[in-house]
Each structure stands twice: as structure tokens, then as C-alpha cells.
Design an enzyme around this catalytic site. Structure first.
Site, PDB file in Angstrom:
ATOM      1  N   GLU A  24      -6.057  -8.370   0.516  1.00  0.00           N
ATOM      2  CA  GLU A  24      -6.762  -8.059   1.765  1.00  0.00           C
ATOM      3  C   GLU A  24      -8.198  -7.711   1.437  1.00  0.00           C
ATOM      4  O   GLU A  24      -8.464  -7.042   0.432  1.00  0.00           O
ATOM      5  CB  GLU A  24      -6.175  -6.828   2.484  1.00  0.00           C
ATOM      6  CG  GLU A  24      -4.868  -7.048   3.161  1.00  0.00           C
ATOM      7  CD  GLU A  24      -4.367  -5.803   3.899  1.00  0.00           C
ATOM      8  OE1 GLU A  24      -5.194  -5.006   4.388  1.00  0.00           O
ATOM      9  OE2 GLU A  24      -3.138  -5.642   3.969  1.00  0.00           O
ATOM     10  N   GLU A  33       0.793  -1.239   0.000  1.00  0.00           N
ATOM     11  CA  GLU A  33       0.000   0.000   0.000  1.00  0.00           C
ATOM     12  C   GLU A  33       0.818   1.278   0.000  1.00  0.00           C
ATOM     13  O   GLU A  33       0.770   2.058   0.969  1.00  0.00           O
ATOM     14  CB  GLU A  33      -0.921   0.034   1.224  1.00  0.00           C
ATOM     15  CG  GLU A  33      -1.969  -1.042   1.253  1.00  0.00           C
ATOM     16  CD  GLU A  33      -3.060  -0.763   2.284  1.00  0.00           C
ATOM     17  OE1 GLU A  33      -2.812   0.007   3.216  1.00  0.00           O
ATOM     18  OE2 GLU A  33      -4.155  -1.311   2.122  1.00  0.00           O
TER      19      GLU A  33
HETATM   20  C1  NOJ Z   1      -4.588  -2.212   5.056  1.00  0.00           C
HETATM   21  C2  NOJ Z   1      -3.265  -2.461   5.668  1.00  0.00           C
HETATM   22  O1  NOJ Z   1      -2.409  -3.143   4.797  1.00  0.00           O
HETATM   23  C3  NOJ Z   1      -3.326  -3.151   7.000  1.00  0.00           C
HETATM   24  O2  NOJ Z   1      -2.104  -2.952   7.610  1.00  0.00           O
HETATM   25  C4  NOJ Z   1      -4.488  -2.587   7.786  1.00  0.00           C
HETATM   26  O3  NOJ Z   1      -4.485  -2.941   9.118  1.00  0.00           O
HETATM   27  C5  NOJ Z   1      -5.745  -2.995   7.079  1.00  0.00           C
HETATM   28  N1  NOJ Z   1      -5.765  -2.383   5.777  1.00  0.00           N
HETATM   29  C6  NOJ Z   1      -7.033  -2.652   7.776  1.00  0.00           C
HETATM   30  O4  NOJ Z   1      -7.233  -1.283   7.812  1.00  0.00           O
END
Ligand code: NOJ
Length: 474
Positions: free
Chosen positions: A377, A164
Site C-alpha cells: 500500500e 498491519e
Molecule cells: C492501511 C490499511 O491497511 C487500510 O485499511 C487503510 O484504509 C489505509 N492504510 C489508509 O489509511
């Protein structure tokens, strides 16, 4: 349509080193920027990842539970400072052995590891030298990646360079609620650029190994951009929002170049773009990823920017149910977030819109062809507690996941090259500055209990059944 994905589809869950490992000062590990931030007065809420989910000591239990839950892959990250604790570049054997043990444990259960090299946590010494904003960041990152490739080689079939870039850069350098807590659009652009170059230089290192059984990719937090009115002004806002949220990442990593309209727009917005170097662009043109990881939670609705929207910023909701504000962006003269209040929102002001996974996969196919995509994710944030029967009845998460997964299966059936899905997260964990209240896990962690007791939630069992019912047989 058979409503099933191919038999070799990867089904699993994801986590990240700082969020799940704990053991922050054990095993020869050096300090990271997040250790530093969490132990400073800047950490207003006081939560830290010192212990987190204690994966460092309990990884065997967590991997076993994932396997028993029908998962055939796990995504996790390597902590840079466990491998290289300080600036000397000396490799910490204890750190390497820890990850080798984790990888062996995965192998024991036939679990495919999908490993991220950088998930928000960089060395504290590098942060002190300007972190992502210092162009040396890219070279330091490539050196660290080279060590990881040397140490683990094909034990890791799926390598992710950085998690990200957009969200990390925006939170750290625009909103400034993540370390190093800076608020500057100029810094945001420089940091984003250096992170892209860090990724590119890591890919160059990766290719030198000529691995036969390992691939390299990146994880992007995807936000398909949509508009509620179809007018020329809205369409301009949509394109600009897509540049800001997606295309400045996905174009260079897949196509090897920044979008043509990006630099002129940045200049028009007063950004000094002299950090862009021709030699970097030449290098970028030679690096391409093997697969794209897409973290998929929501979409972004865009509308034209208006004077009264104010200055460029990202407005997260880190308070949860106590705060009414919806998550959103303002990028001066580019676009402002819009909202469709008919759709459900989570307690943190984020729209839940399951079809976004389908729209996103179709968009990737249209813009980038058949590049393999993993949904790295997807998950549902909730406040949760153990019910009287000792269980966690997270029906809301089940409905959320079913919504997204049904759209994913449909996209796969319609020809999108989606090859895996990871629920965020494997267990409950440290949710950055939201601490431990915001839970995402398939497995609940009782933080009050001495042994950080793990309790599989209803969604854990439901996910197991979904996998079974929606995967083609051999
Ligand atoms: C994206 C991130 O990669 C992760 O670290 C985070 O905790 C989750 N989304 C949930 O917000």
C-alpha cells in the site's frame, strides 16, 4: 541506472473486504466485528461499510478498469465471515463462489491476485469471546486459513496472512477508536502477541499443502524510524521506537524470534509477560514467510520521552483539516514522536516523505537480506470532488505517487529485492472511522449517484503511463 524496474514487476492497486465489498448481510455472510461496531451506538460518526464501494456487485467493472489502467496485479482481502459465517465451522458455498468468481475475473485479464486473509474484520462471535485478546484467536484463525487454502489452493499465488498487526492492535487496544475500543497497554501487548501467533499457525497450515505456485507472507505497516539529532539519547529513542513500530513484527516473521531487547524492556515497563509461552516461541522458530508486504505511507521521527509527554498512546487525526494536531505516539520511557515541520503534511496531520520508501527498502536489505518485498500500500489521502469538466484533477496525488515511485525505482535499481507496488486504493472506499470523505482511490466513486458511478481520476491515467515508462521490456 536505467530508471526502469524488471519486466515481471507487479504493478497494481489494493483494497480490503470491509472497505470495498458492501453486501454486509448478503450471500450468507455472517456478522463481523466491524458490522457490529458500525451498527452500534459506539459508531459516533454514523458511517458504515454496509454498501461501501459495492465491490460485491460491481467487481467485474472494478477489475476491468484496473486492467485497462495497465495494472497486472490486484490486492484484496477475503471476509472471514463470508467463508465461515458462524462458529460451527460450516463453509458458506456462496461466499466461496463469490471469491472464485473474483479470481476468475482477475485471470481473464492476466491480473495476479494478492489476497489477504484478515484485514481488520474478525467474526463478531469471536470478538464477543475477547477477540484478538483471547489466545484461542490464533487457533480459530488457523482453522479459517486452512479452509481458504483448501478452497482456493493455487488459484491464489500470493497469500497474506494478516494486514498491519501493529496498526490494528494499536487502534483497537491502545487508542481504542477501532472496535472493541479498549485502552490498555497490557491488552495491546497480549493482542499483538496473539496476532503474531495466529500468523505463525496460519503459516504452519499453509506449508502442509506444499503448494508449488503459491507463497505466503504478511503485510506490515512500515515506519522507518529516524531522528533529527544524533545523540546517544536520541539513538536509544530510535531503537525503542523501531521495536515498537517494526521489529516486534518483522523479526519474528522473518527471523523466527522476537528481538532480544524486547521482553526485558516490556518487563521494565511493568508489562506482565506471562502470556509468552515457550511452546509458542518454539513454533515461531519454525515458521518463515516467503515475502514481506510493506504498507508505506510515512516515516516516524522519534525523540527521547519526557515526563510531560504523559502516558503511552497513539494520537491519530480522525477529524481531518478541522484538527490541527499532527499524528504521533507517546510510549512512556521509550520515545515520543518528533516532527519536521518543513515537510508537507496531509490534511490528517501525517508527514509526506517520499524518500522513506528508499530508506525502508535499504533498511530491509541491511537487516534481512534479499527477502522479496512488495509495497502493498502507498497512497495519498485527499478531499475531492468532481470538477466542472466532469473530471477529478488530483495533481496532488500524482505528485505524491511520483515522489514515492521514483525512490522505489531507484532502490530497485540499486539492488533491493522489491517486486511489486500497490496504490491504495483501487477505487474510493470506506476509510474506517474517517468514513467516505477521506479519499484514496485511483477511481472516484460518486456516492450520491444511484449506480455508484466510477470516474477514473487523473492519477489513474498517470499511473498507467508511469508503469509503461518505468518497466523494462521482455
Ligand atoms: C492501511 C490499511 O491497511 C487500510 O485499511 C487503510 O484504509 C489505509 N492504510 C489508509 O489509511
Amino acid at each position: 541506472m536505467n530508471n526502469k524496474v524488471k519486466h515481471d514487476f507487479l504493478w497494481g492497486s489494493a483494497s480490503a473486504a470491509y472497505q470495498c465489498e458492501g453486501g454486509w448481510n448478503e450471500g450468507g455472510k455472517g456478522l463481523s466485528n466491524w458490522d457490529q461496531f458500525c451498527h452500534s451506538e459506539k459508531n459516533k460518526k454514523g458511517f458504515t461499510g454496509d454498501v461501501a464501494a459495492d465491490f460485491y456487485h460491481r467487481y467485474k467493472e472494478d477489475i476491468r478498469m484496473a486492467a485497462e489502467g495497465g495494472q497486472n496485479t490486484l490486492r484484496f482481502s477475503i471476509s472471514w465471515t463470508r467463508i465461515l459465517p458462524d462458529q460451527s465451522g460450516k463453509v458458506n458455498e456462496e461466499g466461496v463462489n463469490f471469491y472464485k468468481d473474483v479470481l476468475l475475473e482477475c485471470k481473464k485479464y492476466g491480473i495476479t491476485p494478492n489476497v489477504t486473509l484478515l484485514h481488520y474484520d474478525i467474526p463478531a462471535w469471536l470478538e464477543d469471546m475477547g477477540g484478538y485478546r483471547n489466545p484461542i484467536f490464533a487457533d480459530e484463525f488457523a482453522k479459517y486459513c486452512k479452509v481458504v487454502f483448501e478452497q482456493f489452493g493455487e488459484l491464489i499465488p500470493l497469500y497474506v496472512t494478516i494486514n498491519e498487526i501493529t496498526h490494528n492492535a494499536i487502534c483497537s487496544y491502545l487508542t481504542g477508536h477501532y472496535p472493541p475500543n479498549i485502552h490498555s497497554t497490557q491488552a495491546l501487548c497480549e493482542v499483538g502477541y496473539n496476532m503474531i501467533m495466529a500468523h505463525a499457525k496460519a503459516v504452519v497450515e499453509f506449508r502442509k499443502f506444499n503448494f508449488k505456485n503459491s507463497q505466503v507472507g504478511i503485510v506490515h505497516t512500515t515506519n522507518t524510524v529516524q531522528i533529527l539529532k544524533d545523540t546517544p539519547e536520541y539513538r536509544i529513542a530510535q531503537r525503542r521506537c523501531d521495536l515498537f513500530k517494526n521489529k516486534w513484527i518483522t523479526d519474528p516473521v522473518i527471523l523466527g524470534k522476537f528481538p532480544d531487547d524486547l521482553l526485558p524492556l516490556l518487563k521494565e515497563s511493568g508489562i506482565d509477560t506471562s502470556f509468552v509461552k515457550q511452546e509458542d516461541l518454539d513454533l515461531l522458530a519454525t515458521t518463515h514467510i516467503d515475502f514481506l508486504g510493506q504498507n508505506c505511507y510515512t516515516r516516524t521521527l522519534a525523540r527521547p520521552y519526557r515526563e510531560e509527554d504523559g502516558e503511552t498512546n497513539y494520537y491519530p487525526n480522525n477529524v481531518g483539516a478541522g484538527q490541527k494536531r499532527l499524528e504521533g505516539y507517546v510510549v512512556k520511557n521509550w520515545f515520543t514522536s518528533d516532527h519536521d515541520l518543513n515537510n508537507p503534511m496531509n490534511a490528517w496531520g501525517r508527514e509526506e516523505y517520499p524518500k522513506t520508501v528508499y530508506d525502508m527498502l535499504m533498511g530491509i536489505k541491511k537487516d534481512y537480506g534479499d527477502i522479496p518485498v512488495y509495497i502493498t500500500e502507498n497512497g495519498c489521502a485527499m478531499y475531492e470532488k468532481v470538477e466542472e469538466d466532469g473530471k477529478i484533477h488530483d495533481q496532488r496525488r500524482i505528485d505524491f505517487m511520483k515522489g514515492y515511485l521514483d525512490w522505489l525505482v531507484k532502490a530497485e535499481n540499486e539492488g533491493c529485492n522489491v517486486k511489486g507496488y500497490y496504490a491504495w486504493s483501487t477505487t474510493d472506499c470506506y476509510s474506517w472511522i474517517n468514513g467516505y470523505e477521506k479519499r484514496y482511490g485511483l477511481v472516484y466513486i460518486d456516492y450520491e449517484s444511484e449506480d455508484l458511478k466510477r470516474i477514473p481520476k487523473d492519477s489513474y491515467y498517470w499511473f498507467k503511463d508511469y508503469i509503461k515508462e518505468h518497466t523494462e521490456g521482455e
